[in-house]
Design a protein around this motif. Structure first.
Motif, PDB file in Angstrom:
ATOM      1  N   LEU A  45      16.957  -9.387   5.176  1.00 23.81           N
ATOM      2  CA  LEU A  45      16.230  -8.892   6.346  1.00 23.81           C
ATOM      3  C   LEU A  45      15.541  -9.985   7.147  1.00 23.81           C
ATOM      4  O   LEU A  45      15.065  -9.739   8.252  1.00 23.81           O
ATOM      5  CB  LEU A  45      15.196  -7.855   5.908  1.00 23.81           C
ATOM      6  CG  LEU A  45      15.787  -6.602   5.260  1.00 23.81           C
ATOM      7  CD1 LEU A  45      14.698  -5.777   4.600  1.00 23.81           C
ATOM      8  CD2 LEU A  45      16.545  -5.781   6.291  1.00 23.81           C
ATOM      9  N   GLY A  46      15.453 -11.179   6.583  1.00 21.48           N
ATOM     10  CA  GLY A  46      14.785 -12.274   7.280  1.00 21.48           C
ATOM     11  C   GLY A  46      13.308 -12.014   7.505  1.00 21.48           C
ATOM     12  O   GLY A  46      12.783 -12.287   8.579  1.00 21.48           O
ATOM     13  N   THR A  47      12.644 -11.445   6.512  1.00 25.92           N
ATOM     14  CA  THR A  47      11.227 -11.125   6.636  1.00 25.92           C
ATOM     15  C   THR A  47      10.467 -11.676   5.439  1.00 25.92           C
ATOM     16  O   THR A  47      11.061 -12.082   4.449  1.00 25.92           O
ATOM     17  CB  THR A  47      11.023  -9.593   6.766  1.00 25.92           C
ATOM     18  OG1 THR A  47       9.681  -9.341   7.118  1.00 25.92           O
ATOM     19  CG2 THR A  47      11.382  -8.863   5.499  1.00 25.92           C
ATOM     20  N   THR A  48       9.160 -11.677   5.550  1.00 29.69           N
ATOM     21  CA  THR A  48       8.326 -12.207   4.473  1.00 29.69           C
ATOM     22  C   THR A  48       8.131 -11.152   3.391  1.00 29.69           C
ATOM     23  O   THR A  48       8.220  -9.948   3.647  1.00 29.69           O
ATOM     24  CB  THR A  48       6.945 -12.630   4.999  1.00 29.69           C
ATOM     25  OG1 THR A  48       6.280 -11.468   5.498  1.00 29.69           O
ATOM     26  CG2 THR A  48       7.070 -13.670   6.097  1.00 29.69           C
ATOM     27  N   GLN A  49       7.813 -11.616   2.194  1.00 30.74           N
ATOM     28  CA  GLN A  49       7.598 -10.704   1.085  1.00 30.74           C
ATOM     29  C   GLN A  49       6.370  -9.823   1.321  1.00 30.74           C
ATOM     30  O   GLN A  49       6.375  -8.641   0.985  1.00 30.74           O
ATOM     31  CB  GLN A  49       7.461 -11.471  -0.221  1.00 30.74           C
ATOM     32  CG  GLN A  49       7.414 -10.559  -1.425  1.00 30.74           C
ATOM     33  CD  GLN A  49       7.526 -11.308  -2.732  1.00 30.74           C
ATOM     34  OE1 GLN A  49       7.931 -12.459  -2.764  1.00 30.74           O
ATOM     35  NE2 GLN A  49       7.160 -10.643  -3.811  1.00 30.74           N
ATOM     36  N   SER A  50       5.324 -10.384   1.941  1.00 28.51           N
ATOM     37  CA  SER A  50       4.125  -9.583   2.180  1.00 28.51           C
ATOM     38  C   SER A  50       4.406  -8.435   3.145  1.00 28.51           C
ATOM     39  O   SER A  50       3.940  -7.307   2.947  1.00 28.51           O
ATOM     40  CB  SER A  50       2.975 -10.448   2.688  1.00 28.51           C
ATOM     41  OG  SER A  50       3.331 -11.075   3.897  1.00 28.51           O
ATOM     42  N   LYS A  51       5.173  -8.694   4.203  1.00 24.94           N
ATOM     43  CA  LYS A  51       5.519  -7.638   5.160  1.00 24.94           C
ATOM     44  C   LYS A  51       6.406  -6.587   4.484  1.00 24.94           C
ATOM     45  O   LYS A  51       6.201  -5.388   4.642  1.00 24.94           O
ATOM     46  CB  LYS A  51       6.241  -8.228   6.368  1.00 24.94           C
ATOM     47  CG  LYS A  51       6.628  -7.197   7.409  1.00 24.94           C
ATOM     48  CD  LYS A  51       7.266  -7.837   8.618  1.00 24.94           C
ATOM     49  CE  LYS A  51       7.609  -6.802   9.660  1.00 24.94           C
ATOM     50  NZ  LYS A  51       8.226  -7.402  10.838  1.00 24.94           N
ATOM     51  N   LEU A  52       7.372  -7.051   3.711  1.00 31.36           N
ATOM     52  CA  LEU A  52       8.291  -6.136   3.046  1.00 31.36           C
ATOM     53  C   LEU A  52       7.574  -5.295   1.991  1.00 31.36           C
ATOM     54  O   LEU A  52       7.877  -4.113   1.826  1.00 31.36           O
ATOM     55  CB  LEU A  52       9.447  -6.915   2.417  1.00 31.36           C
ATOM     56  CG  LEU A  52      10.585  -6.078   1.874  1.00 31.36           C
ATOM     57  CD1 LEU A  52      11.176  -5.185   2.953  1.00 31.36           C
ATOM     58  CD2 LEU A  52      11.650  -6.978   1.285  1.00 31.36           C
ATOM     59  N   SER A  53       6.609  -5.872   1.307  1.00 33.20           N
ATOM     60  CA  SER A  53       5.868  -5.139   0.271  1.00 33.20           C
ATOM     61  C   SER A  53       5.174  -3.910   0.851  1.00 33.20           C
ATOM     62  O   SER A  53       5.149  -2.851   0.226  1.00 33.20           O
ATOM     63  CB  SER A  53       4.847  -6.048  -0.399  1.00 33.20           C
ATOM     64  OG  SER A  53       5.494  -7.003  -1.180  1.00 33.20           O
ATOM     65  N   PHE A  54       4.622  -4.048   2.039  1.00 31.67           N
ATOM     66  CA  PHE A  54       3.980  -2.912   2.705  1.00 31.67           C
ATOM     67  C   PHE A  54       4.990  -1.782   2.925  1.00 31.67           C
ATOM     68  O   PHE A  54       4.710  -0.615   2.651  1.00 31.67           O
ATOM     69  CB  PHE A  54       3.375  -3.360   4.046  1.00 31.67           C
ATOM     70  CG  PHE A  54       2.977  -2.216   4.929  1.00 31.67           C
ATOM     71  CD1 PHE A  54       1.798  -1.527   4.698  1.00 31.67           C
ATOM     72  CD2 PHE A  54       3.791  -1.818   5.971  1.00 31.67           C
ATOM     73  CE1 PHE A  54       1.431  -0.449   5.509  1.00 31.67           C
ATOM     74  CE2 PHE A  54       3.434  -0.748   6.783  1.00 31.67           C
ATOM     75  CZ  PHE A  54       2.253  -0.068   6.554  1.00 31.67           C
ATOM     76  N   HIS A  55       6.162  -2.127   3.402  1.00 32.15           N
ATOM     77  CA  HIS A  55       7.187  -1.121   3.691  1.00 32.15           C
ATOM     78  C   HIS A  55       7.755  -0.516   2.413  1.00 32.15           C
ATOM     79  O   HIS A  55       8.018   0.693   2.355  1.00 32.15           O
ATOM     80  CB  HIS A  55       8.285  -1.730   4.559  1.00 32.15           C
ATOM     81  CG  HIS A  55       7.819  -2.036   5.946  1.00 32.15           C
ATOM     82  ND1 HIS A  55       7.560  -1.058   6.881  1.00 32.15           N
ATOM     83  CD2 HIS A  55       7.527  -3.209   6.551  1.00 32.15           C
ATOM     84  CE1 HIS A  55       7.147  -1.614   8.009  1.00 32.15           C
ATOM     85  NE2 HIS A  55       7.114  -2.923   7.829  1.00 32.15           N
ATOM     86  N   LEU A  56       7.930  -1.338   1.394  1.00 32.74           N
ATOM     87  CA  LEU A  56       8.420  -0.816   0.119  1.00 32.74           C
ATOM     88  C   LEU A  56       7.409   0.145  -0.504  1.00 32.74           C
ATOM     89  O   LEU A  56       7.782   1.153  -1.099  1.00 32.74           O
ATOM     90  CB  LEU A  56       8.743  -1.956  -0.846  1.00 32.74           C
ATOM     91  CG  LEU A  56      10.000  -2.744  -0.507  1.00 32.74           C
ATOM     92  CD1 LEU A  56      10.070  -4.028  -1.326  1.00 32.74           C
ATOM     93  CD2 LEU A  56      11.249  -1.894  -0.715  1.00 32.74           C
ATOM     94  N   LYS A  57       6.137  -0.150  -0.338  1.00 26.48           N
ATOM     95  CA  LYS A  57       5.090   0.747  -0.850  1.00 26.48           C
ATOM     96  C   LYS A  57       5.187   2.108  -0.163  1.00 26.48           C
ATOM     97  O   LYS A  57       5.084   3.156  -0.812  1.00 26.48           O
ATOM     98  CB  LYS A  57       3.713   0.130  -0.622  1.00 26.48           C
ATOM     99  CG  LYS A  57       2.588   1.003  -1.116  1.00 26.48           C
ATOM    100  CD  LYS A  57       1.232   0.374  -0.844  1.00 26.48           C
ATOM    101  CE  LYS A  57       0.149   1.321  -1.326  1.00 26.48           C
ATOM    102  NZ  LYS A  57      -1.071   1.211  -0.606  1.00 26.48           N
ATOM    103  N   THR A  58       5.395   2.105   1.143  1.00 33.06           N
ATOM    104  CA  THR A  58       5.538   3.359   1.891  1.00 33.06           C
ATOM    105  C   THR A  58       6.750   4.143   1.404  1.00 33.06           C
ATOM    106  O   THR A  58       6.681   5.357   1.204  1.00 33.06           O
ATOM    107  CB  THR A  58       5.658   3.068   3.406  1.00 33.06           C
ATOM    108  OG1 THR A  58       4.497   2.353   3.829  1.00 33.06           O
ATOM    109  CG2 THR A  58       5.793   4.344   4.216  1.00 33.06           C
ATOM    110  N   LEU A  59       7.871   3.448   1.198  1.00 31.61           N
ATOM    111  CA  LEU A  59       9.082   4.110   0.710  1.00 31.61           C
ATOM    112  C   LEU A  59       8.895   4.659  -0.702  1.00 31.61           C
ATOM    113  O   LEU A  59       9.360   5.758  -1.018  1.00 31.61           O
ATOM    114  CB  LEU A  59      10.272   3.140   0.749  1.00 31.61           C
ATOM    115  CG  LEU A  59      10.774   2.773   2.147  1.00 31.61           C
ATOM    116  CD1 LEU A  59      11.708   1.578   2.089  1.00 31.61           C
ATOM    117  CD2 LEU A  59      11.452   3.977   2.795  1.00 31.61           C
TER     118      LEU A  59
END
Length: 108
Positions: A45-59
Motif C-alpha cells: 500500500l505504500g503507507t506507514t505502519q502507524s497509519k495502517l494500524s489505525f485502519h486495521l484496528k477499525t477493520l
C-alpha cells in the motif's frame, strides 16, 4: 429480519463504517487471496505502519478481519462470516421491498 446477534445496529454500523474508507477497501482487496502481515500490507500500500494500524484496528473492531500473532508478527486475514452478515442484512431490504422503477420528477 431473523434475530441474530450479528445484526445488531452497532455491528452493522461498524461494518459499513469500516467499508467507507478507500485505504481499508484496499486492505480488504489484498487480503482476498491470502493472509498478510502488517509489513507486507505496508509494502503493497505504500503507507506507514502507524497509519495502517489505525485502519486495521477499525477493520478488526468491525469484525471484518482477524489477526493472529506468530512470533513478533501479526498476520491478518478476512473474517468471511462478518461479510456474509452484512450481505444478509442488505438482502433483507431487497427481499421485503419491491424495486420500483425510477419515476420522473413531479411537475409543479
Amino acid at each position: 429480519m431473523a434475530p441474530n446477534s450479528t445484526f445488531t445496529p452497532d455491528a452493522i454500523a461498524a461494518g459499513f463504517h469500516a467499508l467507507s474508507d478507500p485505504l481499508r477497501i484496499q486492505v480488504l482487496e489484498l487480503l482476498r487471496s491470502q493472509e498478510l502481515c502488517v509489513c507486507d500490507l505496508c509494502d503493497h500500500l505504500g503507507t506507514t505502519q502507524s497509519k495502517l494500524s489505525f485502519h486495521l484496528k477499525t477493520l478488526k473492531e468491525a469484525g471484518l478481519v482477524r489477526a493472529r500473532q506468530e512470533g513478533r508478527w501479526i498476520y491478518y486475514s478476512l473474517n468471511l462470516p462478518q461479510f456474509v452478515a452484512l450481505e444478509q442484512y442488505l438482502a433483507e431490504f431487497r427481499r421485503f421491498s419491491p424495486i420500483l422503477p425510477i419515476r420522473p420528477p413531479c411537475e409543479t
